[in-house]
Design an enzyme around this catalytic site. Structure first.
Site, PDB file in Angstrom:
ATOM      1  N   GLY A   1       0.795  -1.220   0.000  1.00 17.02           N
ATOM      2  CA  GLY A   1       0.000   0.000   0.000  1.00 17.02           C
ATOM      3  C   GLY A   1       0.830   1.274   0.000  1.00 17.02           C
ATOM      4  N   HIS A   2       0.150   2.373  -0.262  1.00 13.58           N
ATOM      5  CA  HIS A   2       0.798   3.676  -0.391  1.00 13.58           C
ATOM      6  C   HIS A   2       1.555   4.077   0.874  1.00 13.58           C
ATOM      7  CE1 HIS A   2      -3.203   4.615   1.315  1.00 13.58           C
ATOM      8  NE2 HIS A   2      -2.551   5.532   1.986  1.00 13.58           N
ATOM      9  N   ASN A   3       2.715   4.687   0.663  1.00  6.92           N
ATOM     10  CA  ASN A   3       3.581   5.216   1.722  1.00  6.92           C
ATOM     11  C   ASN A   3       4.154   4.146   2.654  1.00  6.92           C
ATOM     12  OD1 ASN A   3       1.610   7.877   1.327  1.00  6.92           O
ATOM     13  ND2 ASN A   3       3.771   8.334   1.638  1.00  6.92           N
TER      14      ASN A   3
ATOM     15  N   SER B   1       1.029   2.997   4.685  1.00  4.60           N
ATOM     16  CA  SER B   1       1.925   3.524   5.719  1.00  4.60           C
ATOM     17  C   SER B   1       2.418   2.470   6.699  1.00  4.60           C
ATOM     18  CB  SER B   1       1.238   4.673   6.480  1.00  4.60           C
ATOM     19  OG  SER B   1       0.903   5.722   5.590  1.00  4.60           O
TER      20      SER B   1
END
Length: 332
Positions: A242-244, A262
């Site tokens: 997932g993002h970050n 994150s």
């Protein structure tokens, strides 16, 4: 067809030869199905029992092997049979698909792209504006590399892979077929007027050196900055990052596992198949998350976790034993 004597293979492995065989070895194969011209391996003592019925003429074995090889058969004793077998597989590996021109005439390469010396671009591939590709990198047919991406040297991008804009991929990486690097993160918020509003993700993906991303896996771009995959990480097929999220060096993620947004992994973290990690969780160096586990909170370095929700392995095993006894007692 390649073939080797057992002595020639042992020269590569530098093991201890026990017994001998007159057979030329034509290929590696699983112990149970190997024929008398093939080499196999015994990576654990519990598989010794299969040797007697196997037809393999040679096996690579660990130093603690407790059985003899038998007549016209041989063992090559090494410290780590699994690693030694990888060397044997390299001996018998066939050549990669060949390119007859460095840039195929049907590939679309933007005039502003910089392609390193010795790099190859396959048929039907797209290389966007301001892309930079290092030396001796191979882009197989029908791959897509969008605007302002940077790809290092000696990297392989397999067919169907999509590298979205501004992604950075290091040296000596392998991106397998249909993997997607830099897609939008999954971000939506309720809105009275529109139902769900899509949250823009304006960051990118940064992938270090020596990273392998499996087929049909996805690494989403950061919402603000970067999703980061550290040097030497190995990502299996059908994995979601997932993002970050930020992965340290030499992490392993097995098939169908996933990180929400994150997530932070330390160095050397192992995520088992189908395990899922909640957003904003930190997992410390060297931790192991068992297959199918669900992690909902931070994990200290070096811990082994099992279950859903995940708890320390010894606690999970104790719980399962108690449940098993309860079911058994209820049937009496």
């Amino acid at each position: 067809m390649k073939s080797y004597t057992v002595q020639e293979i042992n020269e590569v492995l530098k093991g201890i030869l026990v017994g001998n065989t007159s057979q030329n070895i034509t290929s590696p194969e699983q112990l149970e199905v190997a024929n008398d011209t093939e080499i196999s391996f015994i990576g654990n003592k519990k598989y010794e029992k299969f040797w007697e019925k196997s037809k393999a003429c040679v096996a690579i074995v660990n130093e603690d092997i407790s059985i003899p090889p038998g007549e016209n058969r041989a063992f090559i004793k090494v410290k780590n049979a699994d690693l030694a077998m990888s060397q044997v597989l390299e001996l018998f590996a066939r050549p990669m698909p060949q390119f007859y021109v460095e840039i195929h005439p049907t590939a679309l390469v933007d005039k502003s792209a910089l392609i390193g010396v010795g790099s190859k671009i396959g048929a039907g591939s797209y290389i966007g504006p301001k892309v930079k590709i290092g030396e001796n990198t191979t882009v197989y047919p029908n791959a897509t590399i969008l605007d302002e991406c940077t790809i290092g040297r000696n990297t392989i991008i397999w067919s169907g892979a999509v590298i979205r804009e501004r992604s950075q991929i290091g040296n000596d990486c392998i991106i397998h077929p249909n993997a997607t690097i830099g897609a939008d993160g999954f971000g939506f918020r309720p809105c009275a007027q529109k139902g769900l509003v899509k949250i823009p993700h304006i960051g990118n993906v940064i992938i270090g050196d020596g990273v392998e991303i499996g087929a049909n896996s996805c690494v989403d771009r950061g919402k603000f900055s970067s999703t980061i995959i550290g040097d030497g990480c190995k990502i299996d097929n059908l994995v979601q990052i997932g993002h970050n999220s930020k992965l340290g060096k030499f992490c392993i993620m097995a098939g169908n596992s996933g990180l929400a947004g994150s997530v932070t992994l330390g160095n050397g973290v192992i995520i088992g198949g189908s395990a899922s990690i909640k957003d904003h969780v930190t997992i410390g160096d060297g931790a192991v998350i068992g297959a199918g586990s669900g992690v909902t909170g931070d994990i200290p370095a070096g811990k082994t976790m099992l279950g859903y929700p995940a708890v320390e392995a010894r606690d999970a095993l104790r719980q399962w034993a108690i449940l098993k006894r309860m079911v058994t007692d209820s049937k009496k």
